[in-house]
Write a protein that holds these residues in place. Structure first.
Motif, short mmCIF file in Angstrom:
data_model
loop_
_atom_site.label_atom_id
_atom_site.label_comp_id
_atom_site.label_asym_id
_atom_site.label_seq_id
_atom_site.Cartn_x
_atom_site.Cartn_y
_atom_site.Cartn_z
N UNK A 68 47.11 38.90 42.45
CA UNK A 68 46.77 38.82 41.55
C UNK A 68 44.87 39.61 42.07
N UNK A 69 44.96 39.07 42.75
CA UNK A 69 43.50 39.13 43.89
C UNK A 69 43.72 39.68 45.04
N UNK A 70 42.83 40.08 45.61
CA UNK A 70 42.36 40.16 46.54
C UNK A 70 41.31 39.79 47.10
N UNK A 114 39.99 45.40 48.18
CA UNK A 114 40.22 45.01 47.25
C UNK A 114 41.22 45.68 45.93
N UNK A 115 41.86 44.12 45.23
CA UNK A 115 42.49 44.91 43.85
C UNK A 115 41.59 45.61 42.55
N UNK A 116 41.74 46.89 42.28
CA UNK A 116 40.84 47.23 40.94
C UNK A 116 41.95 47.20 40.31
N UNK A 117 41.16 46.28 39.13
CA UNK A 117 41.91 45.97 37.89
C UNK A 117 41.95 46.95 36.89
N UNK A 118 43.09 47.59 36.14
CA UNK A 118 42.69 48.43 35.77
C UNK A 118 43.24 47.85 33.96
N UNK A 125 43.80 38.10 35.51
CA UNK A 125 44.41 37.82 36.44
C UNK A 125 43.18 37.05 37.46
N UNK A 126 42.71 37.95 37.53
CA UNK A 126 41.76 38.33 38.99
C UNK A 126 41.02 37.14 39.03
N UNK A 127 40.24 37.20 37.75
CA UNK A 127 39.20 35.93 37.43
C UNK A 127 39.24 35.01 37.40
N UNK A 128 40.87 34.46 37.33
CA UNK A 128 41.48 33.10 37.23
C UNK A 128 41.46 32.76 38.69
N UNK A 129 42.34 33.72 39.58
CA UNK A 129 42.55 33.45 40.85
C UNK A 129 41.55 33.40 41.72
N UNK A 130 40.45 34.07 41.52
CA UNK A 130 39.30 33.46 41.76
C UNK A 130 38.38 31.65 41.80
#
Ligand SMILES: CC(C)(COP(=O)(O)OP(=O)(O)OC[C@H]1O[C@@H](n2cnc3c(N)ncnc32)[C@H](O)[C@@H]1OP(=O)(O)O)[C@@H](O)C(=O)NCCC(=O)NCCS
Length: 148
Positions: A68-70, A114-118, A125-130
């Motif tokens: 989801x995120x890195x 890093x994950x690059x959201x597309x 997902x990445x913001x929720x993971x944060x």
């Protein structure tokens, strides 16, 4: 990852052992984090798991894992577990969030890409993971204090 619940994976009621499903979750997430991080990654934490419905002996279990995120060396992996019973549509059994940390040969954390959201969904997902990461690290600090 696809598995089938065999007799050795189930209790005397014919329901899958939670620990067995947890093992598969750990493996599926480990593979996803290894692919993203380009090498060995270890499980640093697993968020709480809720099993809402029993998975039965003979059911087919399908696990889908995604990073989801890195961050610097750590990655959050989400795993969704579904089971297929006879002709029924796949049912959601449990979802899990795991944190994996990429390590070098000495077991020391190493950087990951890093994950690059597309898509908007990737970004969400990445913001929720944060947000979950912040909570996790607070809990880790608290647990450390409690053990002192
Ligand atoms: C995970 C491990 C490598 C972290 O090492 P550490 O010396 O604590 O490293 P740091 O404090 O520098 O943290 C490294 C990263 O791990 C993350 N992290 C550490 N503990 C964490 C936890 N409990 N939950 C989530 N993330 C965690 C940190 O946030 C940091 O992330 P970042 O680099 O992306 O910012 C180390 O604790 C370890 O080897 N644990 C055992 C892992 C294992 O064997 N798992 C299988 C259990 S049988």
């Amino acid at each position: 990852m696809t598995q089938i619940i065999l007799p050795g994976d189930a209790n005397s009621l014919g329901n899958a052992f939670g620990g067995k499903v947890m093992q598969w979750i750990d493996v599926a997430a480990g593979v996803a984090s290894r692919r993203h991080g380009g090498g060995t990654a270890v499980t640093a934490s697993i968020d709480s798991l809720q099993f809402h419905r029993p998975i039965r002996m003979g059911d087919v279990v399908v696990l889908r894992a995604r990073v989801n995120c890195a961050w610097r060396s750590s990655m959050e992996v989400g795993v969704r577990v579904e089971y297929e019973q006879d002709d029924l549509a796949p049912q959601h059994a449990v979802s899990a969030y795991l944190t994996f940390v990429a390590v070098d040969e000495q077991g020391r954390p190493r950087r990951v890409p890093p994950i690059t959201p597309e898509t908007d969904e990737d970004r969400r997902r990445c913001e929720a993971a944060d947000r979950r990461r912040e909570l996790r690290l607070k809990q880790k600090l608290q647990a450390r204090r409690n053990n002192e």
